[in-house]
Design a protein around this motif. Structure first.
Motif, PDB file in Angstrom:
ATOM      1  N   ALA A  26      47.249 -14.124 -34.230  1.00  0.00           N
ATOM      2  CA  ALA A  26      48.360 -14.488 -33.351  1.00  0.00           C
ATOM      3  C   ALA A  26      47.856 -15.428 -32.263  1.00  0.00           C
ATOM      4  O   ALA A  26      46.732 -15.281 -31.775  1.00  0.00           O
ATOM      5  N   GLU A  27      48.703 -16.390 -31.909  1.00  0.00           N
ATOM      6  CA  GLU A  27      48.361 -17.303 -30.819  1.00  0.00           C
ATOM      7  C   GLU A  27      48.956 -16.758 -29.535  1.00  0.00           C
ATOM      8  O   GLU A  27      50.128 -16.378 -29.484  1.00  0.00           O
ATOM      9  N   LEU A  28      48.119 -16.737 -28.498  1.00  0.00           N
ATOM     10  CA  LEU A  28      48.549 -16.293 -27.182  1.00  0.00           C
ATOM     11  C   LEU A  28      48.592 -17.499 -26.246  1.00  0.00           C
ATOM     12  O   LEU A  28      48.124 -18.582 -26.598  1.00  0.00           O
ATOM     13  N   THR A  29      49.145 -17.318 -25.064  1.00  0.00           N
ATOM     14  CA  THR A  29      49.203 -18.407 -24.092  1.00  0.00           C
ATOM     15  C   THR A  29      47.799 -18.833 -23.690  1.00  0.00           C
ATOM     16  O   THR A  29      46.819 -18.118 -23.921  1.00  0.00           O
ATOM     17  N   ASN A  30      47.705 -20.000 -23.081  1.00  0.00           N
ATOM     18  CA  ASN A  30      46.442 -20.562 -22.590  1.00  0.00           C
ATOM     19  C   ASN A  30      45.404 -20.747 -23.697  1.00  0.00           C
ATOM     20  O   ASN A  30      44.206 -20.530 -23.485  1.00  0.00           O
ATOM     21  N   GLU A  31      45.852 -21.148 -24.872  1.00  0.00           N
ATOM     22  CA  GLU A  31      44.979 -21.439 -26.019  1.00  0.00           C
ATOM     23  C   GLU A  31      44.054 -20.278 -26.339  1.00  0.00           C
ATOM     24  O   GLU A  31      42.856 -20.439 -26.563  1.00  0.00           O
ATOM     25  N   ARG A  32      44.618 -19.066 -26.377  1.00  0.00           N
ATOM     26  CA  ARG A  32      43.863 -17.880 -26.748  1.00  0.00           C
ATOM     27  C   ARG A  32      44.437 -17.329 -28.047  1.00  0.00           C
ATOM     28  O   ARG A  32      45.592 -17.567 -28.378  1.00  0.00           O
ATOM     29  N   PHE A  33      43.607 -16.564 -28.764  1.00  0.00           N
ATOM     30  CA  PHE A  33      44.009 -16.022 -30.053  1.00  0.00           C
ATOM     31  C   PHE A  33      43.598 -14.565 -30.177  1.00  0.00           C
ATOM     32  O   PHE A  33      42.618 -14.130 -29.582  1.00  0.00           O
ATOM     33  N   LEU A  34      44.357 -13.840 -30.981  1.00  0.00           N
ATOM     34  CA  LEU A  34      44.085 -12.443 -31.298  1.00  0.00           C
ATOM     35  C   LEU A  34      44.003 -12.364 -32.817  1.00  0.00           C
ATOM     36  O   LEU A  34      44.911 -12.823 -33.512  1.00  0.00           O
ATOM     37  N   ALA A  35      42.897 -11.822 -33.337  1.00  0.00           N
ATOM     38  CA  ALA A  35      42.697 -11.804 -34.791  1.00  0.00           C
ATOM     39  C   ALA A  35      42.267 -10.423 -35.261  1.00  0.00           C
ATOM     40  O   ALA A  35      41.521  -9.726 -34.579  1.00  0.00           O
ATOM     41  N   LEU A  36      42.750 -10.053 -36.442  1.00  0.00           N
ATOM     42  CA  LEU A  36      42.361  -8.824 -37.124  1.00  0.00           C
ATOM     43  C   LEU A  36      41.450  -9.230 -38.268  1.00  0.00           C
ATOM     44  O   LEU A  36      41.838 -10.023 -39.132  1.00  0.00           O
ATOM     45  N   TYR A  46      37.577  -5.270 -37.192  1.00  0.00           N
ATOM     46  CA  TYR A  46      37.505  -5.732 -35.813  1.00  0.00           C
ATOM     47  C   TYR A  46      38.833  -6.334 -35.364  1.00  0.00           C
ATOM     48  O   TYR A  46      39.576  -6.894 -36.159  1.00  0.00           O
ATOM     49  N   VAL A  47      39.056  -6.253 -34.054  1.00  0.00           N
ATOM     50  CA  VAL A  47      40.096  -7.022 -33.402  1.00  0.00           C
ATOM     51  C   VAL A  47      39.353  -7.939 -32.439  1.00  0.00           C
ATOM     52  O   VAL A  47      38.543  -7.489 -31.630  1.00  0.00           O
ATOM     53  N   LEU A  48      39.604  -9.228 -32.554  1.00  0.00           N
ATOM     54  CA  LEU A  48      38.904 -10.238 -31.765  1.00  0.00           C
ATOM     55  C   LEU A  48      39.916 -10.990 -30.908  1.00  0.00           C
ATOM     56  O   LEU A  48      40.940 -11.455 -31.414  1.00  0.00           O
ATOM     57  N   ARG A  49      39.626 -11.090 -29.615  1.00  0.00           N
ATOM     58  CA  ARG A  49      40.464 -11.886 -28.709  1.00  0.00           C
ATOM     59  C   ARG A  49      39.562 -12.967 -28.127  1.00  0.00           C
ATOM     60  O   ARG A  49      38.493 -12.662 -27.599  1.00  0.00           O
ATOM     61  N   HIS A  50      39.991 -14.233 -28.249  1.00  0.00           N
ATOM     62  CA  HIS A  50      39.139 -15.339 -27.798  1.00  0.00           C
ATOM     63  C   HIS A  50      39.965 -16.563 -27.460  1.00  0.00           C
ATOM     64  O   HIS A  50      41.120 -16.691 -27.853  1.00  0.00           O
ATOM     65  N   GLY A  51      39.332 -17.474 -26.736  1.00  0.00           N
ATOM     66  CA  GLY A  51      39.923 -18.770 -26.436  1.00  0.00           C
ATOM     67  C   GLY A  51      39.430 -19.788 -27.443  1.00  0.00           C
ATOM     68  O   GLY A  51      38.715 -19.454 -28.386  1.00  0.00           O
ATOM     69  N   THR A  52      39.799 -21.041 -27.223  1.00  0.00           N
ATOM     70  CA  THR A  52      39.327 -22.100 -28.112  1.00  0.00           C
ATOM     71  C   THR A  52      37.965 -22.580 -27.640  1.00  0.00           C
ATOM     72  O   THR A  52      37.623 -22.489 -26.468  1.00  0.00           O
ATOM     73  N   ASP A  53      37.203 -23.087 -28.574  1.00  0.00           N
ATOM     74  CA  ASP A  53      35.840 -23.538 -28.304  1.00  0.00           C
ATOM     75  C   ASP A  53      35.860 -25.004 -27.917  1.00  0.00           C
ATOM     76  O   ASP A  53      36.194 -25.865 -28.725  1.00  0.00           O
ATOM     77  N   GLN A  54      35.484 -25.288 -26.679  1.00  0.00           N
ATOM     78  CA  GLN A  54      35.439 -26.671 -26.202  1.00  0.00           C
ATOM     79  C   GLN A  54      34.039 -27.276 -26.353  1.00  0.00           C
ATOM     80  O   GLN A  54      33.822 -28.420 -26.012  1.00  0.00           O
ATOM     81  N   THR A  55      33.082 -26.486 -26.870  1.00  0.00           N
ATOM     82  CA  THR A  55      31.691 -26.940 -26.947  1.00  0.00           C
ATOM     83  C   THR A  55      31.249 -27.247 -28.373  1.00  0.00           C
ATOM     84  O   THR A  55      30.053 -27.390 -28.628  1.00  0.00           O
TER      85      THR A  55
END
Length: 135
Positions: A26-36, A46-55
């Motif tokens: 799922a896509e969350l606000t502020n370019e964050r994601f929640l993944a199963l 696992y459940v993973l919550r993360h932002g996008t990688d700018q590096t």
């Protein structure tokens, strides 16, 4: 099997997600994601919550966190709960998102080999037509 560090686990989960192996995303606000995710290597879910990688893969995105579960059912329930909390907080953008999956650094979603010398796809050519066009 040797215990993995938190950073190694997160890197592995991001790799699985970039390879399109997330069961739900799922896509969350502020370019964050929640993944199963389910890791076939260790059998854990696992459940993973993360932002996008700018590096471009050099660093783990800030604010990345994961939750580990011994069974897929437990992970599914946790994912649903976090998704509901995100929805209630107005943070849910898209429930089934494929945005920002795969990039050059993780070798995801590349249609052609970078060094391919032909733009034609051999699998989509009709050999009858191809033979007729040749002089």
């Amino acid at each position: 099997m040797q215990e993995r560090s938190e950073e190694q686990v997160i890197s592995r989960l991001l790799e699985l997600e970039n390879d399109g192996q997330a069961e739900r995303r799922a896509e969350l606000t502020n370019e964050r994601f929640l993944a199963l995710l389910h890791d076939p290597d260790d059998g854990m879910s696992y459940v993973l919550r993360h932002g996008t990688d700018q590096t471009e893969g050099a660093e783990i995105p800030a604010g990345t966190e994961f939750y580990q579960y011994p069974t897929p059912d437990e992970a599914q329930r946790a994912f649903e709960q976090l998704l509901a909390e995100s929805r209630q907080a107005g943070e849910l953008v898209e429930e089934d998102s494929t945005d920002d999956i795969g990039d050059f650094e993780s070798s995801g979603a590349e249609v052609r080999d970078l060094f391919a010398d032909s733009d034609e796809d051999e699998l989509s050519q009709d050999p009858v037509i191809s033979e007729e066009e040749e002089p």
